[in-house]
Enzyme design. Structure first.
Site, mmCIF file in Angstrom:
data_model
loop_
_atom_site.group_PDB
_atom_site.id
_atom_site.type_symbol
_atom_site.label_atom_id
_atom_site.label_comp_id
_atom_site.label_asym_id
_atom_site.label_seq_id
_atom_site.Cartn_x
_atom_site.Cartn_y
_atom_site.Cartn_z
ATOM 1 C CE LYS A 49 98.782 10.595 62.044
ATOM 2 N NZ LYS A 49 99.737 9.482 62.293
ATOM 3 N N GLY A 95 95.832 0.287 56.201
ATOM 4 C CA GLY A 95 95.690 0.048 57.635
ATOM 5 C C GLY A 95 94.578 -0.963 57.868
ATOM 6 C CB SER A 96 92.811 -1.957 60.911
ATOM 7 O OG SER A 96 92.079 -0.805 61.277
ATOM 8 C CB THR A 97 89.009 -4.106 57.830
ATOM 9 O OG1 THR A 97 89.841 -4.844 56.927
ATOM 10 C CG2 THR A 97 87.595 -4.081 57.309
ATOM 11 C CB VAL A 103 91.233 2.555 60.733
ATOM 12 C CG1 VAL A 103 91.554 4.000 60.400
ATOM 13 C CG2 VAL A 103 91.571 2.262 62.193
ATOM 14 N N GLY A 104 89.612 1.723 58.068
ATOM 15 C CA GLY A 104 89.261 2.004 56.665
ATOM 16 C C GLY A 104 87.773 2.277 56.519
ATOM 17 C CD GLU A 143 98.062 -2.951 51.301
ATOM 18 O OE1 GLU A 143 98.729 -1.939 51.048
ATOM 19 O OE2 GLU A 143 98.554 -3.998 51.746
ATOM 20 C CB CYS A 149 97.793 -6.664 54.695
ATOM 21 S SG CYS A 149 98.737 -6.029 53.344
ATOM 22 C CD GLU A 174 94.712 -8.552 59.141
ATOM 23 O OE1 GLU A 174 95.575 -8.363 58.293
ATOM 24 O OE2 GLU A 174 93.930 -7.674 59.514
HETATM 25 O O1 G3P Z 1 100.896 -4.884 52.245
HETATM 26 C C1 G3P Z 1 102.184 -4.826 52.494
HETATM 27 C C2 G3P Z 1 102.897 -5.246 51.270
HETATM 28 O O2 G3P Z 1 103.537 -4.198 50.660
HETATM 29 C C3 G3P Z 1 103.743 -6.409 51.571
HETATM 30 O O3 G3P Z 1 104.421 -6.791 50.467
HETATM 31 O O4 G3P Z 1 105.433 -8.361 48.925
HETATM 32 O O5 G3P Z 1 105.694 -8.662 51.404
HETATM 33 O O6 G3P Z 1 103.508 -9.055 50.310
HETATM 34 P P1 G3P Z 1 104.793 -8.304 50.275
#
Ligand code: G3P
Length: 494
Positions: A169, A222-224, A226-227, A242, A276, A397
């Site tokens: 998705k 995604g966001s905390t 929604v997680g 994540e 993030c 954030e």
């Molecule tokens: O969380 C997104 C991530 O993949 C970003 O990667 O290396 O830019 O921190 P980076």
């Protein structure tokens, strides 16, 4: 050869999304996307469950061959994938290309590590045993808007290498990018049922997806908020998540300031702070605050090149949505309201505003911090001379190019402030002192501590994990393979 028209024709319903580049230079860019209904979603999970019975027996060399073929198909679709990533996620063509190339490397390294997996064998006096890695079953991969290539493929590859079936998705603002990745899988020889794509508006179909009884693992970025909803709604599946991050940078008075400035500006402003892993707040020791701030602001104007005349190469680009702009503006307003005007200054690119002037503008900030009628926010630094405010722009954030930089009295207080949010993804510390590094490593609550460099996930071979509200489980190439599988033991009595 599978193509986008045939795939889209499977859906009865459609909906529209808008590119972040809309309204820039008077252009409006919308996409007509397919929308999966309840029936479609239920069928997909049943098919995935059925296919798993045979797919899990796949010969490993056949699997590796398909995965190598997947790389070739992605390269065949490279221009389209990069172009849609640029348009849908609102990143420059160059950043989209970097993401694509990083992702090819991710797949190649995953294949290598997968091929070197060893079973655990035991030969004891009374018994022999083998514990081998086994697939979990059906994996639901939910990917975010900000890395529509990398954060999707880094869910697809470990799931398939460990012989799971996959339901994808993608984020609405990433559906075209995801569709070309999905078509690359099909054209590489992964069958329908083994791989499945479910497009649609997350808000309307998420319950049909996450509550399905046939899922064995949900891999979500995604966001905390929604997680946490997914974690409490799921039927009985494992989780890899994540979620949000509010990564702090701490600058001590012995730091190499030039290096710290460069790393912090990159860490905070690349892709407009919509990572993030972006640096989202900076704590600077009071002994160097004045000197450091001067250097920071002068380099800010040199390094972050901004023009409201956006084209496909511009580094500063519009935020993903109106809601994202509203959230950032709201955090700014609430923070300004909380502070004494004498305690802060605001530097938006090419403009310096005193706290007093901002105080007179409360409620009208939009006019100053963003380009009219677009999602383009001007990169902004807020220098705060008092660490007691606990403003929302520090706590929450922002996911926008706005960076609070706060003067702090001691290391002890810096660590306390670093730990003062619900998040725990990464942190950066700038110092030459090994004892301080050691203390920060012990005391800062995060998944990864970076010394003298910005917070970031890459290279993808590194393990990647958040604590507190920033995530569940671990990723990284090796960890993702492990966490997309389980073990099964065979013990034989001699
Ligand atoms: O969380 C997104 C991530 O993949 C970003 O990667 O290396 O830019 O921190 P980076």
């Amino acid at each position: 050869m599978h193509n986008i028209e045939d795939f889209f024709s499977e859906f009865k319903k459609q909906y529209q999304t808008t590119s972040p580049y809309s309204n820039i230079n008077q252009k409006v860019l919308t996409f007509e996307l397919p929308f999966a209904d309840k029936d479609y979603i239920e069928k997909v999970f049943l098919l995935a469950k059925e296919k798993f019975k045979t797919w899990k027996m796949t010969n490993t060399s056949v699997l590796v061959h398909k995965m190598k073929q997947f790389i070739k198909e992605l390269q065949f679709n490279q221009d389209k994938i990069i172009y849609y990533c640029h348009l849908e996620a609102g990143k420059s063509l160059k950043d989209a290309e970097t993401e694509f190339l990083r992702t090819i490397e991710y797949i190649e390294t995953s294949i290598n590590i997968f091929q070197n997996f060893q079973d655990n064998c035991f030969n004891m006096d009374e018994r022999m045993a083998v514990f081998s890695r086994q697939p979990l079953g059906v994996v639901l991969a939910i990917s975010p808007f900000n890395y529509p290539i990398n954060l999707l493929v880094s869910k697809i590859v470990p799931a398939l290498l460990m012989k799971n079936c996959l339901v994808i998705k993608p984020a609405s603002s990433g559906t075209l990018t995801a569709t070309y990745i999905f078509l690359s899988l099909l054209n590489a020889g992964f069958e329908r049922g083994v791989v499945n794509l479910v497009p649609g508006k997350g808000k309307e179909i998420s319950d049909l997806l996450i509550k399905n009884e046939n899922i064995n693992l949900i891999n979500f970025t995604g966001s905390t908020q929604v997680g946490k909803y997914i974690a409490k709604s799921t039927y009985f599946s494992q989780l890899i998540m994540e979620l949000g991050g509010n990564d702090p940078a701490i600058v001590l008075d012995d730091a190499d300031q030039k290096n710290a400035v460069k790393e912090i500006l990159n860490g905070a402003f690349s892709y407009n702070g919509q990572r993030c892993t972006a640096i989202k707040r900076v704590y600077v020791h009071e002994n160097i605050f004045e000197e450091f701030s001067k250097l920071l602001i002068s380099e800010f104007k040199n390094l972050i090149t901004f023009s409201s005349n956006i084209d496909e190469n511009s580094k500063v680009t519009p935020l993903i949505s109106d809601a994202a702009v509203e959230n950032a503006m709201n955090l700014l307003s609430e923070s300004f309201k909380k502070m004494n005007p004498n305690d802060f200054e605001v530097f938006s690119l090419n403009n310096q505003i005193t706290g007093q002037k901002v105080a007179n503008m409360i409620g009208k900030e939009n006019l100053f911090f963003k380009e009219k009628d677009t999602n383009l926010i001007f990169p902004t630094i807020i220098l705060i001379h008092n660490s007691n405010y606990d403003t929302l722009i520090e706590k929450e954030e922002q996911f926008a190019p706005i960076l609070p930089v706060i003067k702090v009295k001691s290391l002890k207080e810096m660590i306390k402030l670093a730990n003062s949010t619900d998040y725990g993804l990464q942190a950066s510390v700038f110092t030459k002192n090994i004892n301080i590094i050691n203390q920060c490593f012990q005391e800062i609550e995060c998944g990864t501590l970076n010394i003298n460099q910005q917070t970031k996930r890459s290279p993808d071979i590194f393990p990647f994990q958040g604590i507190k509200s920033s995530g569940i489980s671990q990723q990284g190439i090796y960890q993702s393979l492990i966490n997309n599988s389980t073990i099964k033991g065979l013990v034989i009595k001699k």
